[in-house]
Scaffold this motif. Structure first.
Motif, mmCIF file in Angstrom:
data_model
loop_
_atom_site.group_PDB
_atom_site.id
_atom_site.type_symbol
_atom_site.label_atom_id
_atom_site.label_comp_id
_atom_site.label_asym_id
_atom_site.label_seq_id
_atom_site.Cartn_x
_atom_site.Cartn_y
_atom_site.Cartn_z
ATOM 1 N N MET A 408 0.988 -1.348 0.274
ATOM 2 C CA MET A 408 -0.117 0.243 0.072
ATOM 3 C C MET A 408 0.649 1.597 -0.352
ATOM 4 N N LEU A 409 2.623 1.726 0.868
ATOM 5 C CA LEU A 409 2.775 2.485 1.049
ATOM 6 C C LEU A 409 3.807 2.729 -0.095
ATOM 7 N N ARG A 410 4.008 1.518 -1.352
ATOM 8 C CA ARG A 410 4.959 2.194 -2.562
ATOM 9 C C ARG A 410 3.723 2.296 -3.616
ATOM 10 N N GLU A 411 2.096 1.461 -3.514
ATOM 11 C CA GLU A 411 1.745 2.069 -4.379
ATOM 12 C C GLU A 411 0.835 3.565 -3.682
ATOM 13 N N LEU A 412 1.076 4.472 -3.142
ATOM 14 C CA LEU A 412 0.329 5.794 -2.875
ATOM 15 C C LEU A 412 1.890 6.194 -3.396
ATOM 16 N N GLU A 413 3.494 5.894 -3.394
ATOM 17 C CA GLU A 413 4.595 6.806 -3.161
ATOM 18 C C GLU A 413 4.634 6.664 -4.545
ATOM 19 N N ALA A 414 3.943 6.130 -5.626
ATOM 20 C CA ALA A 414 4.016 5.918 -6.515
ATOM 21 C C ALA A 414 2.884 6.654 -7.459
ATOM 22 N N MET A 415 2.040 7.103 -6.950
ATOM 23 C CA MET A 415 1.086 8.278 -7.288
ATOM 24 C C MET A 415 1.348 9.373 -7.653
ATOM 25 N N PRO A 416 1.338 9.405 -8.898
ATOM 26 C CA PRO A 416 1.412 11.636 -9.571
ATOM 27 C C PRO A 416 1.798 12.393 -8.305
ATOM 28 N N LEU A 417 2.575 13.231 -8.718
ATOM 29 C CA LEU A 417 1.914 14.166 -7.427
ATOM 30 C C LEU A 417 1.292 15.364 -8.266
ATOM 31 N N PRO A 418 0.516 16.599 -7.823
ATOM 32 C CA PRO A 418 0.052 17.515 -8.010
ATOM 33 C C PRO A 418 1.745 18.443 -8.608
ATOM 34 N N GLU A 419 1.568 19.390 -9.749
ATOM 35 C CA GLU A 419 2.316 19.994 -10.604
ATOM 36 C C GLU A 419 2.497 21.386 -9.794
ATOM 37 N N PRO A 420 3.568 21.798 -9.617
ATOM 38 C CA PRO A 420 3.522 23.089 -7.936
ATOM 39 C C PRO A 420 2.973 24.239 -8.878
ATOM 40 N N PRO A 421 2.761 25.266 -8.935
ATOM 41 C CA PRO A 421 2.511 26.518 -9.242
ATOM 42 C C PRO A 421 4.092 27.363 -9.414
ATOM 43 N N ALA A 422 4.436 27.632 -10.549
ATOM 44 C CA ALA A 422 6.042 27.895 -10.866
ATOM 45 C C ALA A 422 6.283 29.537 -9.807
ATOM 46 N N SER A 423 4.993 29.978 -8.759
ATOM 47 C CA SER A 423 5.816 30.819 -7.755
ATOM 48 C C SER A 423 5.697 29.636 -6.201
ATOM 49 N N VAL A 424 5.166 28.685 -6.464
ATOM 50 C CA VAL A 424 5.725 27.848 -5.285
ATOM 51 C C VAL A 424 6.995 27.223 -4.701
ATOM 52 N N ALA A 425 7.134 27.853 -4.055
ATOM 53 C CA ALA A 425 9.113 26.548 -3.584
ATOM 54 C C ALA A 425 8.949 25.706 -3.178
ATOM 55 N N PHE A 426 9.391 24.603 -3.454
ATOM 56 C CA PHE A 426 9.791 22.992 -2.293
ATOM 57 C C PHE A 426 9.618 23.561 -0.932
ATOM 58 N N GLY A 427 9.739 22.723 0.092
ATOM 59 C CA GLY A 427 10.100 22.846 1.680
ATOM 60 C C GLY A 427 11.284 22.778 1.448
ATOM 61 N N PRO A 428 11.807 22.494 2.636
ATOM 62 C CA PRO A 428 12.759 22.149 3.553
ATOM 63 C C PRO A 428 13.848 21.147 2.489
ATOM 64 N N GLY A 488 2.328 33.881 -4.066
ATOM 65 C CA GLY A 488 3.034 32.526 -3.788
ATOM 66 C C GLY A 488 4.194 33.592 -3.922
ATOM 67 N N GLU A 489 4.777 34.437 -2.947
ATOM 68 C CA GLU A 489 5.687 35.261 -2.328
ATOM 69 C C GLU A 489 5.838 34.027 -1.163
ATOM 70 N N GLY A 490 6.398 33.225 -0.104
ATOM 71 C CA GLY A 490 6.765 33.102 0.834
ATOM 72 C C GLY A 490 6.348 32.027 1.057
ATOM 73 N N VAL A 491 5.510 31.436 -0.394
ATOM 74 C CA VAL A 491 4.619 29.836 -0.293
ATOM 75 C C VAL A 491 5.464 29.258 -0.486
ATOM 76 N N ARG A 492 5.725 27.932 0.458
ATOM 77 C CA ARG A 492 6.299 26.798 0.021
ATOM 78 C C ARG A 492 5.313 25.146 0.539
ATOM 79 N N ARG A 493 5.758 24.212 -0.759
ATOM 80 C CA ARG A 493 5.326 23.058 -0.637
ATOM 81 C C ARG A 493 6.088 22.064 0.227
ATOM 82 N N GLY A 494 5.416 21.243 0.902
ATOM 83 C CA GLY A 494 6.202 20.480 1.214
ATOM 84 C C GLY A 494 4.344 18.946 1.106
ATOM 85 N N VAL A 495 5.320 17.391 1.253
ATOM 86 C CA VAL A 495 4.318 16.856 0.901
ATOM 87 C C VAL A 495 4.556 15.568 2.359
ATOM 88 N N GLY A 496 3.613 15.356 2.517
ATOM 89 C CA GLY A 496 3.774 14.115 3.904
ATOM 90 C C GLY A 496 3.019 12.788 4.359
#
Length: 790
Positions: A408-428, A488-496
Motif C-alpha cells: 500500500m505504501l509503495r502504491e501511494l508513493e508511486a502516485m503522481p504528484l500535482p504540479e506546483p505553481p511556478a511561484s511556489v517553492a519546495f520546502g526544506p 506566491g511569495e513566501g509560499v512553500r510546498r511540502g509532502v507528508g
C-alpha cells in the motif's frame, strides 16, 4: 442493486431537497418545549436551588431538579457516574442543573434562566497530567482521578533492548506531542420528542446512535421497566460518536411524565457544544529506538487522555490507544502506559477513531523523525517496519488476515504528484518531501483516481477582477484564497505521509452483536421483503447496505426497511465502523434463514414461482442474531490479549502549500490507499473515505474546542472552525479488496481508518514545507508564522 453496486440511498433525495424529517422537525399538537439550566462553573458545590421564580412565569408547566428524578439519579455508558441533574455539585461548565417545560420555547428558555442557584466555586482540575500524577491534586470523583491505566509490556523496552537477532538501538528519537479537543461538529443538533403513554411509560423519538443502550440507561432513571420505555429513531443529522452518550433523553422523558403532555427538546448550536462529549485531548511522550538501518528495536510511550468530568467511554478509548499505540509496525520491545483522566474539563468520549487517532499522530510523527535520523525516506522507514499477515500487535494478537501495508505504501508513493505553481517553492526537504516523485497533472474522477471538491477542471477567472490577470496565479490555489494574501511569495510546498491502523467493532470481550428480522410476503401481487433492525442510520448509508444485502440474498427487488426502534432486538451502536459488519451479518443471516424456508416450501412443488408460493403459504419471517468472533480483555498488567475483532489499514499522502509569513496552509491534494476487504457500495465507500479524511484534515489544521480554566471559549460555528468545501482538496483514492475470511462478504469497516492517517500526513507535509517540529495539532497560524519570522 445488490452488494457491490452503487445503489442509491433511499434517504438521499429527501436529504438533498430538504424534505427529510430530522429530529428537530418533530411535532405533535399540544406539545410542550423543554429547556435546560446549565452550570456556569467548571467546579462548584451547590448550596441551594430556588425554582419558584421560574414556576411563577405564565406558560411554565414544570421545573424539575435532581429531587424530582423518579428513579436512579446517575447513569453512564460504562459507569453510572453522571447525574441526571446535578445533585450537590457540578463538575464541568454546562452540567445540567434544572429542566423546564413550557408552552413556547422562548418561555422555556427564560424560565430556565430564572431558576436561582447558589454556588460555592471550587478549584477546577484542568491539567490531566496533574490529575493523574500529582498525589496532592483535588479529586474530581471520590475514587480518584484515574479512569483507567492500561500498560502494554513486551520484552525490555529501553537501552538494553535488542531484536531477535541481537541487534541493539543505535538511533534514538524522543518527542512530546499534543492533540487538542476536537468536536464531532454534526450539523443536526441534539433533539427529541417524548410522549407519555397510556400504560404509564414513555415513547421517545430520538436522534441517537444506540437505541437499546439509551433505553437501558433511561428506564432505571425514570423508575420504569425497560418494556415501558420505547425508543424510535428520529432523523439523525450526523453523529461521529457524540450521540453514543445521552443528552436530553431522560430530561424530555421526565418532563413528559410529569406534565402528561408530549415534550420536545432541541438544543441550539451553543448548547450542543455543552450537551455532548468530544474527542479526548491527549498529551503523549514517545521514545523510539532503532538500528542504524531503521529497524525498530523498542518503543516507549506515555499517553494521557483527558476524559473530562465523567467516564463516558474513556476506558475503551484508553484501551484502543494502548493496544494500537505503536501503530502497524513490528516492534520486538514495547512499554506503553496509557491513562484516562478525570478532570473538570468538558466530558469526552467517542469520536471517529476513538483513541487510535491520538496515538497515531504521535507514533507517525516519531516515524518521520526516525526516518530523518536514519537517512531514510518517510515511506522507506515505514516499509521496513510494516506489519503483514502473520505479524503480531504489541498486545500479542496475531494478524491473521491480509495486511498488505508495504504494498500500500509503495502504491501511494508511486502516485503522481500535482504540479506546483511556478511561484511556489519546495520546502526544506525538496520535491516530494524526502521521497521525490516526478510531478504529473491529475486526471479523472472516481475510485482509484482524483475526485472531490474542486475536481481537476480549470476555473475561469471572475469578471469582478477578484481573480488574477494573465500570468498571475489564481488566488484560490494559494493559502489565503480569495483574500489575496499572497501572489506566491513566501509560499512553500511540502509532502507528508501518514499510516493508521484501526480496530473494527467493539473489543475486549464486549458482547458485540446485532439482530435482524426479515419478512418476505406478497404485496400488490409481487414478492416484497421487509427488513427490521435497530441499527441507527446516522448518515453513513447503512439504509442502502441493508437493502442491498436483502436483494442479494433473497433475489427480491422490492425491499423496505422498517423504522429502527426497540421493538426488535439490539443492533448495537452505530460506531466503531461496525454496522456493515455486524448488522450486515445479521441481515444476511436472517435472509439466509428465510431463503432456506422458502426453498423447503418450494421443494414440495418444484418450479412454482415465488409469488405463487407466497400466495399459497403466506409470509415467511425469520429473526437472527449475528456475533463476530470473540475478543478478550487486555491483561491489566502486560496488556496482552486478543482484544480486537478486525483491523483495518489506511495510508495517506498530503501535499500542502504553506505561506510561512502568515502561517496559512492550503491542502493541495490528499491521496489515500485503503484496504476495505470487499466493496459493498462504491459511491458510499468513497464518501466515507472523503469524510474521514476531512475530519482528519480538520484536526490537523483548524478544529479545536478552546478550553481555558475549564471554560469553553468558542461554542459556535463562527469560532469553532471546520473544513468547508473550499478547504477540501481533490482526492486520489485507491481502494484494495483483500477479503477478511471472518467477516460477512469479507468486508472491513471503512469509516474510521482514514481519520487516523490523514491528520499526521497533513502535519508531516506542513513540517516538510516549513522545517518546523510542530508537535501539536491543530497547527495554528502563529505556530508557523512566529517561528518563521525574521
Amino acid at each position: 442493486m445488490g452488494v457491490g453496486v452503487s445503489a442509491p440511498r433511499p434517504d438521499g433525495t429527501l436529504k438533498v431537497t430538504g424534505e427529510f424529517a430530522y429530529a428537530s422537525d418533530l411535532w405533535l399538537d399540544g406539545m410542550l418545549w423543554g429547556a435546560t439550566l446549565r452550570s456556569p462553573h467548571p467546579s462548584a458545590l451547590i448550596r441551594s436551588i430556588d425554582v419558584a421564580p421560574a414556576l411563577a412565569m405564565p406558560g411554565v408547566h414544570a421545573v424539575l431538579t435532581h429531587e424530582d428524578v423518579p428513579g436512579e439519579k446517575f447513569y453512564g455508558l460504562e459507569r453510572a457516574d453522571q447525574p441526571v441533574l446535578a445533585v450537590d455539585r457540578v463538575r464541568y461548565q454546562g452540567e445540567p442543573v434544572a429542566i423546564v417545560a413550557a408552552d413556547h420555547p422562548e418561555t422555556a428558555r427564560r424560565a430556565a434562566a430564572a431558576v436561582a442557584v447558589e454556588y460555592e466555586v471550587r478549584e477546577a482540575v484542568t491539567d490531566p497530567r496533574r490529575a493523574v500524577f500529582d498525589p496532592g491534586c483535588p479529586r474530581v470523583h471520590p475514587g480518584g482521578n484515574v479512569v483507567r491505566h492500561q500498560p502494554v509490556r513486551v520484552g525490555s523496552a529501553g537501552p538494553d533492548a535488542c531484536t531477535g537477532d541481537g541487534a541493539r538501538a543505535e538511533v534514538v528519537v524522543t518527542g512530546e506531542y499534543e492533540v487538542g479537543m476536537q468536536d464531532q461538529a454534526f450539523l443536526g443538533p441534539e433533539a427529541g420528542l417524548a410522549v407519555p403513554a397510556d400504560d404509564g411509560g414513555v415513547d421517545l423519538y430520538i436522534a441517537t446512535q444506540w437505541l437499546h443502550v439509551d433505553r437501558d440507561q433511561i428506564a432505571p432513571c425514570l423508575g420504569l421497566p425497560k418494556e415501558k420505555v420505547r425508543l424510535t429513531l428520529a432523523g439523525v443529522g450526523g453523529a461521529f460518536g457524540a450521540r453514543e452518550d445521552l443528552s436530553m433523553q431522560i430530561h424530555a422523558s421526565m418532563l413528559a411524565l410529569r406534565t402528561g403532555r408530549p415534550v420536545k427538546v432541541v438544543y441550539g448550536r451553543e448548547e450542543s457544544f455543552f450537551g455532548h462529549v468530544h474527542r479526548h485531548p491527549a498529551w503523549m511522550r514517545y521514545e523510539h529506538g532503532a538500528t542504524a538501518d531503521g529497524r525498530l528495536v523498542y518503543v516507549r510511550a506515555e499517553i494521557v487522555l483527558d476524559g473530562g468530568a465523567y467516564c463516558s467511554s474513556s476506558p475503551a478509548v484508553v484501551g484502543n490507544a494502548a493496544s494500537l499505540g505503536v501503530g502497524p509496525y513490528e516492534v520486538p520491545n514495547v512499554s506503553i502506559d496509557a491513562y484516562g483522566a478525570y478532570s473538570n474539563n468538558p466530558p469526552c468520549g467517542a469520536m471517529r477513531g476513538f483513541g487510535a487517532v491520538q496515538a497515531c499522530y504521535a507514533y507517525e510523527s516519531q516515524m518521520d523523525r526516525l526516518a530523518a535520523a536514519c537517512g531514510l525516506s518517510p515511506v522507506e522507514i515505514r516499509v521496513r517496519n510494516a506489519v503483514a499477515q502473520g505479524s503480531r500487535l504489541a498486545t500479542g494478537q496475531l494478524i491473521d488476515t491480509p495486511a498488505p501495508l508495504a504494498a500500500m505504501l509503495r502504491e501511494l508513493e508511486a502516485m503522481p504528484l500535482p504540479e506546483p505553481p511556478a511561484s511556489v517553492a519546495f520546502g526544506p526537504s525538496g520535491p516530494g518531501g524526502a521521497s521525490a516523485v516526478p510531478p504529473a497533472e491529475p486526471s479523472g474522477r472516481g475510485l482509484g483516481e482524483v475526485s472531490g471538491a474542486g475536481g481537476t477542471a480549470p476555473v475561469a477567472p471572475a469578471a469582478s477582477g477578484a481573480f488574477p490577470t494573465r500570468g498571475e496565479p489564481d488566488p484560490r490555489t494559494l493559502p489565503g484564497g480569495v483574500g489575496r494574501t499572497t501572489r506566491g511569495e513566501g509560499v512553500r510546498r511540502g509532502v507528508g505521509y501518514g499510516v493508521g491502523i484501526k480496530n473494527i467493532c467493539f473489543s475486549e470481550g464486549f458482547d458485540d452483536y446485532s439482530t435482524a428480522r426479515v419478512r418476505v410476503e406478497l404485496l400488490g401481487g409481487e414478492p416484497h421483503a421487509l427488513v427490521h433492525t435497530a441499527a441507527a442510520e446516522v448518515g453513513q448509508g447503512l439504509v442502502a447496505i441493508q437493502a442491498q444485502i436483502a436483494r442479494t440474498e433473497l433475489g427480491i427487488d422490492r425491499v423496505t426497511l422498517a423504522p429502527a426502534d426497540t421493538s426488535v432486538g439490539s443492533a448495537g451502536s452505530s460506531s466503531a465502523s461496525r454496522q456493515s459488519y455486524v448488522t450486515g451479518g445479521a441481515v444476511k443471516a436472517a435472509c439466509e434463514a428465510v431463503r432456506r424456508r422458502l426453498d423447503a416450501l418450494a421443494a414440495a412443488d418444484p418450479g412454482l414461482p415465488l409469488a405463487e408460493l407466497l400466495e399459497r403459504f403466506g409470509p415467511v419471517e425469520e429473526t437472527r442474531e449475528y456475533r463476530h468472533r470473540p475478543t478478550f480483555p487486555m491483561d491489566p498488567v502486560t496488556g496482552q490479549g486478543d482484544s480486537h475483532t478486525q483491523l483495518a489499514l489506511c495510508v495517506h499522502r498530503a501535499v500542502v502549500d504553506v505561506d510561512v509569513e502568515l502561517g496559512l496552509v492550503k491542502v493541495v491534494e490528499l491521496a489515500a490507499v485503503q484496504d476495505v476487504g470487499r466493496i459493498m457500495n462504491p459511491l458510499a465507500l468513497e464518501g466515507q473515505i472523503h469524510g474521514g479524511s476531512a475530519q482528519g484534515l480538520g484536526l490537523a489544521l483548524m478544529e479545536e474546542i478552546q478550553v481555558r480554566d475549564g471554560r469553553v471559549l468558542n461554542p459556535s460555528f463562527t469560532d469553532y472552525l471546520i473544513p468547508t468545501i473550499l478547504d477540501m482538496p481533490p482526492m486520489r483514492l485507491s481502494v484494495l479488496e483483500n477479503p477478511d475470511p471472518h467477516a460477512p462478504y469479507g468486508l472491513r469497516g471503512a469509516g474510521e481508518p482514514p481519520t487516523l492517517s490523514s491528520t499526521p500526513a497533513v502535519a508531516a507535509a506542513v513540517r516538510a514545507a516549513t522545517g518546523l517540529a510542530l508537535p501539536r495539532v491543530p497547527i495554528r497560524p502563529d505556530d508557523i508564522a512566529l517561528a518563521c519570522s525574521p
